[in-house]
Motif scaffolding. Structure first.
Motif, PDB file in Angstrom:
ATOM      1  N   LEU A  19       0.658  -1.141   0.104  1.00 27.36           N
ATOM      2  CA  LEU A  19       0.043  -0.053   0.062  1.00 27.36           C
ATOM      3  C   LEU A  19       0.831   1.354  -0.090  1.00 27.36           C
ATOM      4  N   PRO A  20       0.296   2.476  -0.624  1.00 26.69           N
ATOM      5  CA  PRO A  20       0.890   3.601  -0.317  1.00 26.69           C
ATOM      6  C   PRO A  20       0.828   4.176   1.136  1.00 26.69           C
ATOM      7  N   LEU A  21       1.416   3.401   1.988  1.00 25.81           N
ATOM      8  CA  LEU A  21       1.022   3.732   3.426  1.00 25.81           C
ATOM      9  C   LEU A  21       2.416   3.518   4.227  1.00 25.81           C
ATOM     10  N   SER A  22       2.910   4.563   4.881  1.00 25.05           N
ATOM     11  CA  SER A  22       3.948   4.200   5.782  1.00 25.05           C
ATOM     12  C   SER A  22       3.662   4.597   7.267  1.00 25.05           C
ATOM     13  N   LEU A  23       4.514   3.764   8.229  1.00 24.08           N
ATOM     14  CA  LEU A  23       4.124   3.855   9.635  1.00 24.08           C
ATOM     15  C   LEU A  23       5.449   4.311  10.218  1.00 24.08           C
ATOM     16  N   VAL A  24       5.128   5.496  10.913  1.00 22.25           N
ATOM     17  CA  VAL A  24       6.081   6.556  11.544  1.00 22.25           C
ATOM     18  C   VAL A  24       5.659   6.345  12.974  1.00 22.25           C
ATOM     19  N   LEU A  25       6.373   5.733  14.036  1.00 20.86           N
ATOM     20  CA  LEU A  25       5.675   5.426  15.318  1.00 20.86           C
ATOM     21  C   LEU A  25       6.575   5.924  16.323  1.00 20.86           C
ATOM     22  N   SER A  26       5.973   6.369  17.430  1.00 21.42           N
ATOM     23  CA  SER A  26       6.819   6.865  18.669  1.00 21.42           C
ATOM     24  C   SER A  26       6.302   5.879  19.861  1.00 21.42           C
ATOM     25  N   TRP A  27       7.260   5.480  20.626  1.00 25.39           N
ATOM     26  CA  TRP A  27       6.886   4.559  21.724  1.00 25.39           C
ATOM     27  C   TRP A  27       7.250   5.022  23.013  1.00 25.39           C
ATOM     28  N   TYR A  28       6.631   4.707  24.036  1.00 28.16           N
ATOM     29  CA  TYR A  28       7.172   5.087  25.401  1.00 28.16           C
ATOM     30  C   TYR A  28       7.158   3.983  26.415  1.00 28.16           C
ATOM     31  N   GLU A  29       5.786   3.340  26.227  1.00 27.91           N
ATOM     32  CA  GLU A  29       5.492   2.275  27.435  1.00 27.91           C
ATOM     33  C   GLU A  29       5.225   0.804  26.723  1.00 27.91           C
ATOM     34  N   GLN A  30       4.723  -0.125  27.583  1.00 23.90           N
ATOM     35  CA  GLN A  30       4.692  -1.505  27.014  1.00 23.90           C
ATOM     36  C   GLN A  30       3.477  -1.848  26.112  1.00 23.90           C
ATOM     37  N   LYS A  31       2.413  -1.006  26.251  1.00 27.03           N
ATOM     38  CA  LYS A  31       1.324  -1.174  25.212  1.00 27.03           C
ATOM     39  C   LYS A  31       1.873  -0.829  23.886  1.00 27.03           C
ATOM     40  N   ALA A  32       2.822   0.234  23.540  1.00 32.53           N
ATOM     41  CA  ALA A  32       3.259   0.395  22.402  1.00 32.53           C
ATOM     42  C   ALA A  32       4.094  -0.676  21.923  1.00 32.53           C
ATOM     43  N   VAL A  33       4.937  -1.401  22.895  1.00 34.66           N
ATOM     44  CA  VAL A  33       5.696  -2.615  22.451  1.00 34.66           C
ATOM     45  C   VAL A  33       4.901  -3.580  22.087  1.00 34.66           C
TER      46      VAL A  33
END
Length: 561
Positions: free
Chosen positions: A494-508
């Motif tokens: 897809l023409p889709l890019s994921l640019v993510l920020s993380w801090y805690e365990q739900k993001a993991v």
């Protein structure tokens, strides 16, 4: 008001080296390696030690639950408790040693009761753990749960930590879902198996540990599916909703965290009392749920992300309710106005139980609230919330045609956790620099870096679409898979890019779900997890092309060519 004078003298324990604190589970861990004196989050060594023991005891409960399952015995209460225990140890949930000790002992008693029911016995390890009778004794026991000592092989140890932290995120979502009646015995089994791994006597090579980590990602997908069903089944599917960022005249209560049931119960109990309810942080998307927005006194949003609470909450003229994770040490200026509920606790802060919000309502009536002058001088901006999967897919035809015609060139999912660590301005700049023929989807508190930006629209579709909380990551996944089906391609095409920020365990946990689904080319920041060794990182890079963020200009150029 925010200090519990009955707690042990942590300093003396530390000086005697009886507390060997180590915590590296969040992105802001000290020096990028681990907190060893006290948590950057404010967690004290005694609280950290008890939390580690809670995890150790939960492993014992899981080992027992799995053995009981082999005899056809499933204990629903033990399953729920294992999840609640893990959630209690997530970053910024519970800092109160007394309540942490109570949770530890509940877990052990539940394990004993289940073992007795199933006719089981254990002589060593977590399934035989007996907690000391007092705090000092517990602190002496904490070494047995040290996350640095899971395995002598540093890469295996890294994967075991990744699995544990991912399971904590899964537990958070599963706990939210269970509160609203959505549970799955198979999900609990997967959580038990993850907790038992490494303590069940089975030999696993590096590939087997990678498999266990990916299985955690699949478990998280199920947990998020249950939570989505719980939230939308109870309060309806979110609908696009304008949310004011300025105040209205009158008494006020501020609600932060994530829990929708707490919000609903508070709205019911404050109806007709002349109190306006405001959201903070990840509660912003709750304005879009029909079952919540129907309350006329559910007014607007105040403030931004969790790490700004000390400044923002000092300015709020009413009491503040913390639901689920995100609490920081309350400042003296507003400490007496803070209330916690559910699993959240801070020493000396009033904790509300059994859905009774009477004390916080009483406090709201005592406080001044917003004056007419406050309302007149307040922020006049309104932001849009409510672009969950049903809303977005409701205009799927328009979206698809816009892509085919070239009106929409690319989609970006820019979301995740916010935090105080330098480098997060990257996400603001990235969104600001996205071209006018691109669409930005966002979720979780990372959006507060840019949630009020006016990016315009494409053919009536806003260029900035708020999918919801981190709890709503399932919606984003469903949107991506639906688009892939429409274009007859894979998500990675897809023409889709994921640019993510993380801090805690739900993001993991969410990241592990993406990997488990085979999603590649994820950009992650502002820094990579301290618990990932170079060899484990190489596996992620080689198999999934996961990469750290660079600069907005460099990343946009690489993505868009």
């Amino acid at each position: 008001a925010c200090r519990d004078e009955s707690r042990p003298d942590v300093t003396s324990f530390r000086n005697n080296k009886e507390i060997a604190m180590f915590c590296n589970q969040c992105e802001q861990t000290a020096k990028g390696t681990g907190c060893t004196v006290m948590g950057v989050c404010g967690k004290q060594p005694d609280a950290a030690a008890i939390q580690d023991l809670i995890v150790y005891a939960a492993r014992g409960l899981s080992l027992t639950a799995l053995a009981a399952r082999e005899k056809g015995i499933i204990d629903a209460e033990a399953d729920r408790l294992a999840v609640a225990a893990l959630f209690t140890t997530v970053t910024n949930v519970n800092f109160d040693v007394a309540s942490l000790e109570a949770m530890l002992r509940r877990v052990v008693e539940a394990r004993k009761a289940l073992a007795k029911k199933a006719g089981l016995s254990a002589t060593s390890g977590p399934a035989a753990y007996v907690p000391a009778s007092d705090t000092a004794g517990l602190l002496e026991q904490a070494e047995v749960a040290d996350t640095r000592k899971f395995n002598d092989n540093p890469d295996v140890n890294s994967l075991m930590q990744t699995l544990l932290f991912g399971l904590k995120g899964v537990a958070a979502y599963a706990d939210h879902a269970a509160i609203l009646g959505q549970e799955d015995p198979d999900l609990y089994r997967l959580i038990h198996e993850g907790l038992a791994a490494g303590f069940d006597g089975k030999t696993r090579d590096l590939n087997a540990w990678v498999g266990a980590v990916l299985e955690c990602g699949h478990a998280n997908l199920r947990a998020m599916e249950l939570l989505d069903a719980a939230n939308t089944g109870t309060y309806g599917h979110p609908v696009p909703t304008e949310v004011p960022l300025g105040p209205a005249t009158g008494k006020a209560i501020l609600v932060t965290g994530h829990d929708l049931k707490d919000m609903y119960d508070l709205l019911v109990q404050t109806e007709g009392k002349g109190i306006n309810i405001y959201t903070h942080g990840e509660m912003l998307p709750t304005h879009a749920y029909p079952g919540l927005k129907k309350f006329k006194h559910f007014y607007g949003h105040f403030g931004t992300a969790w790490q700004n609470q000390a400044k923002e909450m000092a300015e709020f003229p009413g009491p503040i309710l913390f639901t689920t994770n995100c609490i920081q040490r309350p400042a003296v200026s507003y400490g007496d106005n803070v209330f916690t509920t559910g699993l959240v606790a801070w020493p000396g802060v009033t904790h509300l139980k059994n859905g009774d919000f009477g004390p916080i309502i009483k406090r709201a009536m005592e406080m001044p609230g917003f004056s007419e002058a406050d309302a007149a001088a307040g922020n006049k901006t309104r932001v849009l919330a409510g672009f969950g999967r049903q809303t977005v897919m409701g205009v799927a035809g328009t979206v698809i045609e816009a892509v085919k015609s070239g009106a929409i060139r690319h989609f970006f999912l820019v979301g995740g956790c916010d935090g105080a660590k330098p480098g997060r301005n990257y996400y603001t700049e990235f969104v600001e620099k996205t071209p006018a023929d691109t669409v930005v989807l966002t979720l979780a508190c990372g959006k507060f870096r840019f949630f009020d930006k006016q990016l315009g629209s494409i053919g009536g579709i806003p260029r900035l679409l708020d999918v919801g909380q981190c709890n709503d990551a399932y919606s984003a996944l469903k949107i991506a898979t639906a688009l892939a089906e429409a274009f007859k391609c894979g998500v990675n095409d897809l023409p889709l890019s994921l640019v993510l920020s993380w801090y805690e365990q739900k993001a993991v946990a969410i990241l592990l779900t993406l990997l488990a689904l085979g999603v590649k080319n994820v950009r992650l920041g502002p820094s990579l997890p301290a618990f990932v060794t170079p060899n484990v990182l190489k596996v992620l890079v080689d198999n999934y092309n996961i990469k750290p963020i660079a600069t907005p200009d460099e990343d946009l150029k690489a993505i868009l060519g």
